[in-house]
Write a protein that holds these residues in place. Structure first.
Motif, PDB file in Angstrom:
ATOM      1  N   LEU A 103       1.017  -1.305  -0.056  1.00  0.00           N
ATOM      2  CA  LEU A 103       0.045  -0.045  -0.025  1.00  0.00           C
ATOM      3  C   LEU A 103       0.940   1.203  -0.044  1.00  0.00           C
ATOM      4  N   VAL A 104       0.641   2.229  -0.882  1.00  0.00           N
ATOM      5  CA  VAL A 104       1.478   3.363  -0.974  1.00  0.00           C
ATOM      6  C   VAL A 104       0.632   4.463  -0.679  1.00  0.00           C
ATOM      7  N   GLN A 105       0.925   5.369   0.108  1.00  0.00           N
ATOM      8  CA  GLN A 105       0.080   6.586   0.363  1.00  0.00           C
ATOM      9  C   GLN A 105       1.382   7.804  -0.088  1.00  0.00           C
ATOM     10  N   PHE A 106       0.652   8.693  -0.932  1.00  0.00           N
ATOM     11  CA  PHE A 106       1.528   9.406  -1.738  1.00  0.00           C
ATOM     12  C   PHE A 106       1.541  10.823  -0.944  1.00  0.00           C
ATOM     13  N   GLY A 107       2.350  11.554  -1.081  1.00  0.00           N
ATOM     14  CA  GLY A 107       2.671  12.668  -0.324  1.00  0.00           C
ATOM     15  C   GLY A 107       1.502  13.803  -0.653  1.00  0.00           C
ATOM     16  N   SER A 108       1.714  14.925   0.311  1.00  0.00           N
ATOM     17  CA  SER A 108       0.672  15.735   0.079  1.00  0.00           C
ATOM     18  C   SER A 108       0.680  16.611  -0.935  1.00  0.00           C
ATOM     19  N   LYS A 109       1.893  17.233  -1.547  1.00  0.00           N
ATOM     20  CA  LYS A 109       1.964  17.948  -2.695  1.00  0.00           C
ATOM     21  C   LYS A 109       1.495  17.033  -3.786  1.00  0.00           C
ATOM     22  N   PHE A 110       2.036  15.913  -3.950  1.00  0.00           N
ATOM     23  CA  PHE A 110       2.049  15.104  -5.303  1.00  0.00           C
ATOM     24  C   PHE A 110       0.357  14.786  -5.275  1.00  0.00           C
ATOM     25  N   SER A 111      -0.434  14.262  -4.138  1.00  0.00           N
ATOM     26  CA  SER A 111      -1.793  14.233  -4.013  1.00  0.00           C
ATOM     27  C   SER A 111      -2.711  15.488  -4.183  1.00  0.00           C
ATOM     28  N   GLU A 112      -2.214  16.498  -4.032  1.00  0.00           N
ATOM     29  CA  GLU A 112      -2.928  17.872  -4.378  1.00  0.00           C
ATOM     30  C   GLU A 112      -2.812  17.980  -5.913  1.00  0.00           C
ATOM     31  N   ALA A 113      -1.738  17.703  -6.529  1.00  0.00           N
ATOM     32  CA  ALA A 113      -1.712  18.020  -7.954  1.00  0.00           C
ATOM     33  C   ALA A 113      -2.295  17.139  -8.547  1.00  0.00           C
TER      34      ALA A 113
END
Ligand SMILES: Cc1cc2nc3c(=O)[nH]c(=O)nc-3n(C[C@H](O)[C@H](O)[C@H](O)COP(=O)(O)OP(=O)(O)OC[C@H]3O[C@@H](n4cnc5c(N)ncnc54)[C@H](O)[C@@H]3O)c2cc1C
Length: 364
Positions: free
Chosen positions: A250-260
């Motif tokens: 399971l990968v949770q992506f970083g906040s900047k990546f997730s926003e973009a």
């Protein structure tokens, strides 16, 4: 509009960890939730007969509360024992962190006990016909019909933006306006994109990842704040019986990546869109020397974690503050209690320990 039920008990909206902890403290409640299954951000999914967690992946056992000059430490497992809540857990990561061996959603169903949430009901509006009563309009996703119910006390456990949407749809009411003003400074959430990968016949080279599944307390995760592939949790180490030959990540992506990348992240079947499929396959090859997985399942959390919780993000819950006193007054005067991670912080142990403390001290 005529309410179809007039409840004499509090109506709780939200069957996540907050709703579960409330049910554990007092089963004389009714819970409604819009989702098909309970758990909210503590959810597990079963696909192709393997289960995995796609929200929270573990919890810490200890938390602390500071109130009236005193300091109290709580163990979540001791709270559960005192409430006869039982489900098997295993340590993970270090001796303070745990997970339920049958999936994280076991935490919520275990605490619900005999309370059976009414799922598939979305709260749309809330109105007060007189000083003592709240009428709530729910949309029933099965019958596609709206249902009104009434109660004297409401407990809302949804993220703030979802609460404000409901208030905006409702008739103007000074009590709702007071709450909306109070909630505004805490209305800040990060988004999180998630991918789940499953291989039926491939396992990574654990050593090269500095992971060792054979340890009695295995480390299953890596966290590198700020990078795109921010948090990686090898779910197959958590649930070894289901992964004799294969593995799951399971990968949770970083906040900047997730926003973009939030908007185009997945199609209606939660498969990655073409653009992201290539990106994910490339990442798996680069990072883990992994072949294409048998399954990729994407998810996105719009309100993943509260960024500005009233009682702080980390450390003890500090209740000797003006804003907490104001919260208490608002709950009492409006007969609406609003709580969740915007209040306690986005950690399971803070929410469970916080609700236990409030309830134990007559504050809930
Ligand atoms: C990806 C991710 C990873 C995380 N990892 C961890 C971790 O490892 N450890 C940890 O301690 N914490 C973790 N957290 C944080 C933790 O999961 C949350 O803080 C916690 O689950 C919040 O629980 P809650 O019950 O307050 O809210 P929620 O779980 O959001 O519950 C609210 C419920 O309200 C329902 N709802 C919403 N709108 C309506 C409506 N209009 N009508 C009816 N029902 C409605 C929703 O369906 C939901 O079930 C993570 C969160 C995310 C997103």
């Amino acid at each position: 509009m005529k309410p179809i039920f007039c409840y004499q008990v509090p109506v709780v909206v939200g069957s996540g960890i907050s709703g579960g902890a409330i049910a554990m403290m007092d089963s004389d409640i009714v819970i409604y939730d819009k989702g098909r299954i309970l758990g909210g951000r503590v959810s597990s999914k079963t696909k192709d007969s393997v289960s995995y967690d796609f929200g929270a992946t573990m919890f810490r056992d200890l938390m602390e509360v500071h109130w009236l000059g005193g300091e109290t430490e709580y163990s979540i497992s001791e709270i559960w024992s005192s409430k006869q809540v039982q489900f098997p857990t295993k340590p993970i990561y270090d001796q303070f962190h745990f997970y339920p061996t049958k999936g994280m959603s076991d935490l919520v169903s275990g605490m619900m006990g005999k309370v059976k949430p009414i799922q598939g009901h979305t709260l749309k509006r809330i109105e007060s016909p007189d000083k003592e009563t709240w009428n709530l309009e729910f949309y029933n996703s099965e019958t596609k019909v709206s249902e009104w119910i009434s109660t004297h006390n409401v407990i809302l456990t949804l993220p703030i933006p979802q609460i404000l949407e409901i208030f905006n749809r409702s008739e103007e009411d000074p009590k709702l306006e007071r709450w909306a003003d109070f909630l505004e400074p805490f209305n800040d959430y990060r988004r999180t994109l998630v991918s789940y990968f499953y291989w039926d016949k491939w396992k990574p080279n654990w050593k090269s990842l500095s992971l060792d599944p054979s340890l009695s307390i295995p480390i299953t995760t890596t966290l590198e704040r700020g990078i795109d592939w921010e948090y990686q949790s090898w779910e197959s180490i958590k649930y070894p019986d289901e992964f004799e030959k294969g593995s799951a990540l399971l990968v949770q992506f970083g906040s900047k990546f997730s926003e973009a990348h939030y908007e185009d992240w997945m199609d209606e079947n939660r498969n990655p869109t073409e653009k992201y499929k290539d990106y994910l396959l490339h990442g798996l090859r680069e990072k883990f020397d992994a072949p294409p997985p048998n399954l990729i399942w994407n998810h996105r959390w719009k309100y993943a974690q509260a960024r500005m919780p009233l009682l702080g993000k980390e450390g003890p819950l500090r209740l000797d503050t003006e804003s907490f006193s104001e919260w208490k007054s608002l709950c009492k005067e409006t007969r609406i209690t609003i709580l969740g991670d915007w209040l306690f912080g986005s950690k399971i142990e803070r929410i469970i320990g916080g609700i236990y403390f409030l309830s134990h001290n007559g504050l809930l």
